[in-house]
Design an enzyme around this catalytic site. Structure first.
Site, mmCIF file in Angstrom:
data_model
loop_
_atom_site.group_PDB
_atom_site.id
_atom_site.type_symbol
_atom_site.label_atom_id
_atom_site.label_comp_id
_atom_site.label_asym_id
_atom_site.label_seq_id
_atom_site.Cartn_x
_atom_site.Cartn_y
_atom_site.Cartn_z
ATOM 1 N N SER A 167 -46.625 29.630 36.130
ATOM 2 C CA SER A 167 -45.782 31.119 35.622
ATOM 3 C C SER A 167 -45.084 31.657 36.873
ATOM 4 O O SER A 167 -45.880 31.910 37.794
ATOM 5 C CB SER A 167 -46.605 31.709 34.614
ATOM 6 O OG SER A 167 -47.724 32.239 35.365
ATOM 7 N N THR A 211 -43.537 28.344 31.056
ATOM 8 C CA THR A 211 -45.029 28.307 30.266
ATOM 9 C C THR A 211 -45.074 29.115 29.114
ATOM 10 O O THR A 211 -46.193 29.208 28.426
ATOM 11 C CB THR A 211 -46.156 28.688 31.280
ATOM 12 O OG1 THR A 211 -45.895 30.284 31.569
ATOM 13 C CG2 THR A 211 -46.160 27.906 32.646
ATOM 14 N N TYR A 225 -59.359 35.766 22.186
ATOM 15 C CA TYR A 225 -58.611 34.340 22.507
ATOM 16 C C TYR A 225 -58.844 33.223 21.717
ATOM 17 O O TYR A 225 -60.336 32.971 21.461
ATOM 18 C CB TYR A 225 -58.806 33.926 23.870
ATOM 19 C CG TYR A 225 -57.476 33.311 24.488
ATOM 20 C CD1 TYR A 225 -56.421 33.715 25.130
ATOM 21 C CD2 TYR A 225 -57.399 31.993 24.146
ATOM 22 C CE1 TYR A 225 -55.332 33.305 25.710
ATOM 23 C CE2 TYR A 225 -56.413 31.379 24.798
ATOM 24 C CZ TYR A 225 -55.276 31.595 25.510
ATOM 25 O OH TYR A 225 -54.142 31.325 25.803
ATOM 26 N N GLU A 259 -38.399 39.935 27.126
ATOM 27 C CA GLU A 259 -38.445 38.514 26.691
ATOM 28 C C GLU A 259 -36.993 37.887 26.898
ATOM 29 O O GLU A 259 -36.700 37.014 25.958
ATOM 30 C CB GLU A 259 -39.132 38.483 25.252
ATOM 31 C CG GLU A 259 -40.522 38.768 25.267
ATOM 32 C CD GLU A 259 -41.049 38.375 24.037
ATOM 33 O OE1 GLU A 259 -40.647 37.472 23.339
ATOM 34 O OE2 GLU A 259 -42.378 39.125 23.833
#
Length: 603
Positions: A233, A164, A503, A293
């Site tokens: 996720s 995702t 957002y 990551e």
């Protein structure tokens, strides 16, 4: 989640779209009557027709049903790049009995996340580079074997969880000449143990969010971590990206929930020696793992805090005359430390979009504000329908805690002109979070490109940042001769003592634009520059990936970036985890000590 249907990891690929968001059986579509409906049976909105949505799309972004851009229904395997093979590595993987596949469908499915660029490529073309092999380890020991083999034979590993990512984190570097393996953690999907005395649980990293909450719920517990992507996720992905959830006000972000974590690196396993609640032993290695990551190793097991499933769960909503008093109200609620589990303030454009999703055909004011008289809101209270905003609320706790918190929140809201908007609207607004991502695929079908991006910002800069970023996007669209006005909207989604998460959604009609994704990316880069200029962060919870790494030196300093590179060089001297996320590292090169290579070559 309503109408929950279990996710079986072995068939997730068959359940999910290969070139869009979510389940194959769930999507927005235009029916034979020209109205938009949502298919399937998994969501509250499933099977519903939304008569107002077509007109809203035409007004907001210039959609015309006469102009349609069809995607490819199936993958053209002839366009998938041929797989590079490392025979010695493959032989040893087979020897250890670890599942693998070089099928083009398996490889492409794990070659991307869900940025605009990636999904557009799936619909219109193909990636220059995709993984050469997919491997499914079943446990942490399997991962240790695979990382050692990759080091021995100089093979690249890109960890894959739920897929995702919205930062291009899963894209294979085009210049990578070594064999690339997508290490899919979906078979590492078990709760290893639950410790009811210490309220912790040990969980394998490939477990999907909704499955984790369901399985813990059988024992009466939850983590409370609900990112927007929780249906798809994985736990390992949450750790690797420093994720945040909608209910962080009570349960915390991933860094607050994490007690212990194991990560397999080319240097060996990285983990603490005990699971104490707090340790003062120098810099915290957990914070090296969180947010890494996929550049340092593979997260394999995580110990999380758990809580009893709350006794009471109640939704609510507040209507404000405009965005500004809503922001001031959220600030005061944060200051008084009485924020509910979730509180999210949407601007007027987002409010109108939410209203257009209402199945019943009625005015957008009345359809969204069930239980409130339109006359009272617009006439007596003087709310302008083109300015009003709505905050959705979710309270969790004991009945007494929820009642006390409700009373305090609504009292504060009244001081800023806020009116209670009803429980149904709060629940509907919260559940729409899981449906909203599907709308982009419908937009693609009618020449609309759209994406979301986020930031965190101090309270005294929230209003300026929201206004200036919107203005910058509109200005950039005008400069690039985009003929239809763009759709730009925002919401305040998480609150803190010192600031909030904001957002943004941005989309535009690209009819007449020959390179829509490139134009979009240029505009989004300008928006990110504006965010940073207004005191915002590079990211609140999406992470950096390849999408935002150009700003890393600016936001963490040259010294900070140098420290990250030094850790990378020590932990991964051969650059086995060569995703290229966060910063550039030498592809395929030997940037470490030869003794380290000889040590890691021994199985």
């Amino acid at each position: 989640m309503e109408n929950y249907k279990p996710t079986i990891p072995k068939i997730r690929q068959e359940l999910l779209k290969w070139n869009g968001w979510g389940y194959k059986d769930s999507k927005f579509t235009v029916n034979k009557d020209g109205n938009v409906e949502f298919t399937g049976s998994r969501y509250q909105l499933s099977g519903m027709v939304m008569p107002a949505l077509r007109d809203w799309m035409a007004k907001a972004v210039g959609i015309s049903l006469d102009h349609k851009s069809l995607s490819k229904p199936t993958l053209d395997v002839s366009k998938v790049p041929a797989a590079l093979k490392n025979p010695e590595f493959l032989d040893e993987v087979r020897h250890h009995g670890i599942s693998q596949s070089d099928d083009p469908h398996d490889r492409v499915f794990r070659a991307h996340g869900h940025t605009l660029h990636e999904v557009f490529m799936l619909r219109e073309g193909m990636f220059e580079r995709v993984p050469d092999l997919v491997i499914w380890p079943k446990c942490s020991s399997d991962v240790e074997i695979l990382v050692k083999l990759a080091s021995k034979y100089n093979v690249v590993i890109i960890p894959f969880g739920g897929g995702t990512s919205v930062t291009n984190a899963l894209e294979c570097p085009a210049n990578e000449k070594r064999m690339i393996v997508s290490l899919d953690t979906s078979q590492m999907n078990k709760i290893l143990w639950v410790d009811e005395k210490n309220l912790t649980a040990r969980i394998e990293s490939g477990m999907i969010g909704q499955d984790l909450e369901r399985e813990l719920g059988k024992k009466g517990y939850c983590t409370g971590h609900e990112p927007d992507s929780m249906e798809f996720s994985s736990l390992g992905g949450w750790v690797a990206t420093r994720a945040s959830g909608m209910k962080k006000n009570i349960y915390g972000n991933i860094e607050d929930l994490l007690v212990h974590v194991k990560m397999v690196t080319p240097k060996g396993v990285m983990e603490k020696s005990c699971q104490g609640p707090r340790i003062s032993t120098g810099p915290d290695i957990h914070h090296v793992i969180m947010g890494s990551e996929g550049t340092l190793g593979v997260v394999t097991e995580v110990t999380m805090k758990i809580r009893r499933v709350p006794e009471c769960r109640k939704y609510g909503s507040i209507v404000f005359p405009s965005f500004e008093p809503g922001v001031h109200c959220l600030r005061e609620i944060a200051k008084q430390r009485c924020a509910p589990a979730s509180i999210r303030l949407m601007d007027n454009d987002q409010f109108q979009f939410g209203a257009a999703l209402k199945p019943e055909s009625s005015s957008f004011i009345h359809s969204f504000l069930d239980g409130i008289k339109k006359f009272y809101v617009t006439k007596i209270k003087g709310f302008d329908p083109t300015q009003l905003t709505v905050a959705t609320l979710l309270f969790e706790g004991t009945k007494e805690e929820v009642q006390a918190q409700e009373k305090r929140v609504y009292e504060i809201a009244a001081n800023f002109g806020g009116l209670p908007g009803g429980e149904d609207n709060g629940m509907r607004g919260y559940m729409l979070t899981f449906v909203i991502a599907y709308i982009r695929d419908l937009g693609f079908d009618y020449y609309i490109v759209a994406e979301s991006f986020e930031t965190s910002v101090p309270w005294d800069r929230v209003l300026d940042l929201c206004r200036n970023v919107k203005d910058r996007i509109r200005s950039e669209c005008k400069n690039k001769s985009i003929q239809f006005p763009p759709y730009v909207t925002c919401r305040v989604t998480q609150t803190y003592d010192a600031g909030a998460c904001v957002y943004f959604y941005f989309g535009y009609n690209y009819r007449g634009i020959p390179n829509p994704v490139e134009v979009y990316e240029d505009i989004e880069k300008s928006a990110r520059d504006e965010i940073l200029a207004n005191g915002g962060s590079l990211s609140h919870h999406h992470g950096v990936g390849k999408l935002r790494k150009k700003w890393m030196s600016r936001v963490v300093s040259d010294v900070g970036l140098g420290m990250m590179k030094a850790m990378k060089k020590y932990i991964d001297p051969q650059n086995i985890f060569a995703s290229g996320n966060m910063f550039d590292s030498e592809a395929g090169g030997d940037c470490g000590d030869n003794d380290d290579h000889q040590f890691m070559s021994k199985l």
